[in-house]
Design a protein around this motif. Structure first.
Motif, PDB file in Angstrom:
ATOM      1  N   HIS A   1       0.858  -1.182   0.000  1.00 21.40           N
ATOM      2  CA  HIS A   1       0.000   0.000   0.000  1.00 21.40           C
ATOM      3  C   HIS A   1       0.897   1.236   0.000  1.00 21.40           C
ATOM      4  O   HIS A   1       1.554   1.543   0.991  1.00 21.40           O
ATOM      5  CB  HIS A   1      -0.908   0.006   1.227  1.00 21.40           C
ATOM      6  CG  HIS A   1      -2.071  -0.906   1.108  1.00 21.40           C
ATOM      7  ND1 HIS A   1      -3.312  -0.473   0.697  1.00 21.40           N
ATOM      8  CD2 HIS A   1      -2.196  -2.238   1.311  1.00 21.40           C
ATOM      9  CE1 HIS A   1      -4.157  -1.495   0.672  1.00 21.40           C
ATOM     10  NE2 HIS A   1      -3.495  -2.585   1.033  1.00 21.40           N
ATOM     11  N   VAL A   2       0.910   1.937  -1.104  1.00 23.36           N
ATOM     12  CA  VAL A   2       1.745   3.130  -1.229  1.00 23.36           C
ATOM     13  C   VAL A   2       1.032   4.349  -0.659  1.00 23.36           C
ATOM     14  O   VAL A   2       1.632   5.177   0.047  1.00 23.36           O
ATOM     15  CB  VAL A   2       2.103   3.367  -2.715  1.00 23.36           C
ATOM     16  CG1 VAL A   2       2.909   4.655  -2.881  1.00 23.36           C
ATOM     17  CG2 VAL A   2       2.876   2.175  -3.271  1.00 23.36           C
ATOM     18  N   PHE A   3      -0.252   4.458  -0.945  1.00 25.49           N
ATOM     19  CA  PHE A   3      -1.043   5.610  -0.505  1.00 25.49           C
ATOM     20  C   PHE A   3      -2.481   5.142  -0.324  1.00 25.49           C
ATOM     21  O   PHE A   3      -3.227   4.980  -1.289  1.00 25.49           O
ATOM     22  CB  PHE A   3      -0.962   6.732  -1.554  1.00 25.49           C
ATOM     23  CG  PHE A   3      -1.774   7.957  -1.239  1.00 25.49           C
ATOM     24  CD1 PHE A   3      -1.377   8.834  -0.244  1.00 25.49           C
ATOM     25  CD2 PHE A   3      -2.926   8.255  -1.963  1.00 25.49           C
ATOM     26  CE1 PHE A   3      -2.125   9.976   0.039  1.00 25.49           C
ATOM     27  CE2 PHE A   3      -3.668   9.391  -1.695  1.00 25.49           C
ATOM     28  CZ  PHE A   3      -3.273  10.258  -0.693  1.00 25.49           C
ATOM     29  N   THR A   4      -2.870   4.879   0.900  1.00 26.44           N
ATOM     30  CA  THR A   4      -4.208   4.381   1.190  1.00 26.44           C
ATOM     31  C   THR A   4      -4.791   5.179   2.341  1.00 26.44           C
ATOM     32  O   THR A   4      -4.197   5.244   3.417  1.00 26.44           O
ATOM     33  CB  THR A   4      -4.178   2.884   1.547  1.00 26.44           C
ATOM     34  OG1 THR A   4      -3.791   2.132   0.393  1.00 26.44           O
ATOM     35  CG2 THR A   4      -5.552   2.412   2.008  1.00 26.44           C
ATOM     36  N   ALA A   5      -5.962   5.785   2.098  1.00 23.67           N
ATOM     37  CA  ALA A   5      -6.593   6.585   3.148  1.00 23.67           C
ATOM     38  C   ALA A   5      -8.080   6.751   2.865  1.00 23.67           C
ATOM     39  O   ALA A   5      -8.480   6.926   1.716  1.00 23.67           O
ATOM     40  CB  ALA A   5      -5.943   7.960   3.248  1.00 23.67           C
ATOM     41  N   PHE A   6      -8.864   6.693   3.934  1.00 27.64           N
ATOM     42  CA  PHE A   6     -10.219   7.214   3.869  1.00 27.64           C
ATOM     43  C   PHE A   6     -10.124   8.726   3.986  1.00 27.64           C
ATOM     44  O   PHE A   6      -9.284   9.251   4.723  1.00 27.64           O
ATOM     45  CB  PHE A   6     -11.077   6.629   4.989  1.00 27.64           C
ATOM     46  CG  PHE A   6     -11.568   5.241   4.701  1.00 27.64           C
ATOM     47  CD1 PHE A   6     -12.786   5.034   4.082  1.00 27.64           C
ATOM     48  CD2 PHE A   6     -10.790   4.142   5.043  1.00 27.64           C
ATOM     49  CE1 PHE A   6     -13.234   3.748   3.809  1.00 27.64           C
ATOM     50  CE2 PHE A   6     -11.232   2.850   4.785  1.00 27.64           C
ATOM     51  CZ  PHE A   6     -12.461   2.654   4.155  1.00 27.64           C
ATOM     52  N   GLN A   7     -10.992   9.418   3.280  1.00 29.88           N
ATOM     53  CA  GLN A   7     -10.880  10.863   3.213  1.00 29.88           C
ATOM     54  C   GLN A   7     -12.261  11.504   3.270  1.00 29.88           C
ATOM     55  O   GLN A   7     -13.253  10.921   2.819  1.00 29.88           O
ATOM     56  CB  GLN A   7     -10.174  11.272   1.908  1.00 29.88           C
ATOM     57  CG  GLN A   7      -8.937  10.443   1.598  1.00 29.88           C
ATOM     58  CD  GLN A   7      -7.780  11.264   1.093  1.00 29.88           C
ATOM     59  OE1 GLN A   7      -7.809  12.492   1.070  1.00 29.88           O
ATOM     60  NE2 GLN A   7      -6.713  10.589   0.678  1.00 29.88           N
ATOM     61  N   ASP A   8     -12.319  12.709   3.826  1.00 26.69           N
ATOM     62  CA  ASP A   8     -13.556  13.475   3.900  1.00 26.69           C
ATOM     63  C   ASP A   8     -13.617  14.476   2.755  1.00 26.69           C
ATOM     64  O   ASP A   8     -12.622  15.159   2.456  1.00 26.69           O
ATOM     65  CB  ASP A   8     -13.646  14.223   5.227  1.00 26.69           C
ATOM     66  CG  ASP A   8     -13.917  13.296   6.404  1.00 26.69           C
ATOM     67  OD1 ASP A   8     -14.395  12.167   6.178  1.00 26.69           O
ATOM     68  OD2 ASP A   8     -13.652  13.707   7.556  1.00 26.69           O
ATOM     69  N   HIS A   9     -14.786  14.591   2.156  1.00 28.46           N
ATOM     70  CA  HIS A   9     -14.981  15.508   1.026  1.00 28.46           C
ATOM     71  C   HIS A   9     -14.966  16.956   1.503  1.00 28.46           C
ATOM     72  O   HIS A   9     -15.611  17.307   2.492  1.00 28.46           O
ATOM     73  CB  HIS A   9     -16.324  15.196   0.357  1.00 28.46           C
ATOM     74  CG  HIS A   9     -16.640  16.079  -0.809  1.00 28.46           C
ATOM     75  ND1 HIS A   9     -17.573  17.079  -0.754  1.00 28.46           N
ATOM     76  CD2 HIS A   9     -16.137  16.096  -2.068  1.00 28.46           C
ATOM     77  CE1 HIS A   9     -17.633  17.677  -1.924  1.00 28.46           C
ATOM     78  NE2 HIS A   9     -16.782  17.109  -2.743  1.00 28.46           N
TER      79      HIS A   9
END
Length: 326
Positions: A176-184
């Motif tokens: 996983h190089v770049f994995t995130a949950f994110q808020d709009h």
């Protein structure tokens, strides 16, 4: 609350996997037979326990947010290990994309993207804080989660991924190089009220996507960076651009009980993630529209671009582009 602006006024290893998949299917059938027997026993007693438990779903559906806005996103860029490209691709498309994502509550749209070697070579900056080397992470998956349902979704995703891992349905040879949950935070549109909305973006047949990651100078500077992006920079950049819209997200920390192979999110206080949804192949418009994104942010003095990476959509059910990753 998220904001919307209208700019311009989103082969060997393969054999091993298939063998493992076959074993898993065999075990699954056995478990399924046991479950069917259990259903039969329940039916024989009138209202079985399964029906009683199922009644809870009707109660859950009757309360809470259920709009169509992408209030949250899962954005995950992954690198299959050398020699595992085909097996990883089949595992993700044939199992994980569904069982580990779209089958979950409140995750209502998804799309998968790929960066061939040619596309990887367009990325910048070389000293990226996101990807090292900057070409790492040849697959990108993007998912929308219903606004206001992040907590419920996270409880489910942690539990189901523990189950998938226990049942041998997690592919290990990947990073996983770049994995995130994110808020709009914002969506900026090129054509105002015309054209697809952000909730359409993962279903609309966009021909490309550009992932841009920007870090503010510090936590106190992110709000200013966001306002500059949505009110000045993005509307101006979108004029005459092949991008129909840009979504802006901010990362959230992963829960402490996350799977250990996914590292904790970096830049939670300073970072913004942009997804540019393109109506043409990024290679056809790169120099004119995307090669200078880093300098624009630097000149504004509001932060530093840590990654600009182009992708094209995968073709589900195929291994198209797998032979062009290296």
């Amino acid at each position: 609350m998220a904001d919307e602006r209208e700019g311009g006024n989103e082969q060997g290893q393969g054999n091993e996997y298939r063998q493992g998949q076959g074993q898993g299917q065999g075990q699954g059938r056995g478990q399924g037979q046991e479950q069917e027997q259990g259903r039969g026993q329940g039916s024989g007693h009138g209202c079985g326990g399964g029906r009683a438990q199922g009644a809870g779903y009707a109660e859950l559906a009757a309360v809470g947010p259920y709009g169509v806005r992408p209030g949250h996103a899962l954005i995950t860029m992954v690198e299959p290990h050398p020699g595992h490209e085909y097996a990883y691709n089949r595992w993700y498309e044939d199992d994980h994309y569904y069982a580990g994502a779209l089958a979950m509550p409140w995750m209502f749209a998804g799309r998968r993207w790929v960066a061939t070697k040619e596309l990887q070579e367009l990325r910048y900056p070389e000293d990226s804080a996101v990807a090292q080397p900057v070409g790492a992470g040849c697959y990108l998956s993007t998912y929308w989660v219903t606004e206001g349902r992040y907590d419920e979704h996270m409880k489910w995703t942690v539990a189901i991924n523990r189950r998938l891992n226990r049942d041998g349905r997690v592919y290990g040879d990947r990073t996983h190089v770049f994995t995130a949950f994110q808020d709009h935070e914002a969506t900026v549109y090129r054509d105002g009220a015309a054209g697809p909305r952000d909730f359409h973006a993962l279903d609309h047949p966009y021909e490309g996507l550009v992932l841009q990651v920007v870090d503010a100078e510090g936590p106190e500077g992110r709000a200013e960076l966001l306002e500059w992006l949505r009110s000045r920079h993005l509307p101006e950049r979108l004029k005459g651009s092949p991008a129909g819209l840009v979504t802006v997200f901010r990362p959230t920390p992963l829960p402490g009980d996350r799977m250990t192979y996914v590292k904790q999110v970096e830049g939670v206080e300073t970072r913004l993630t942009l997804l540019w949804f393109l109506q043409e192949d990024p290679r056809a418009c790169w120099d004119a529209h995307f090669a200078g994104l880093g300098s624009a942010v630097a000149q504004a003095g509001l932060g530093r671009v840590e990654l600009v990476a182009p992708f094209i959509p995968t073709v589900p059910g195929t291994d198209l582009y797998v032979d062009r990753l290296r």
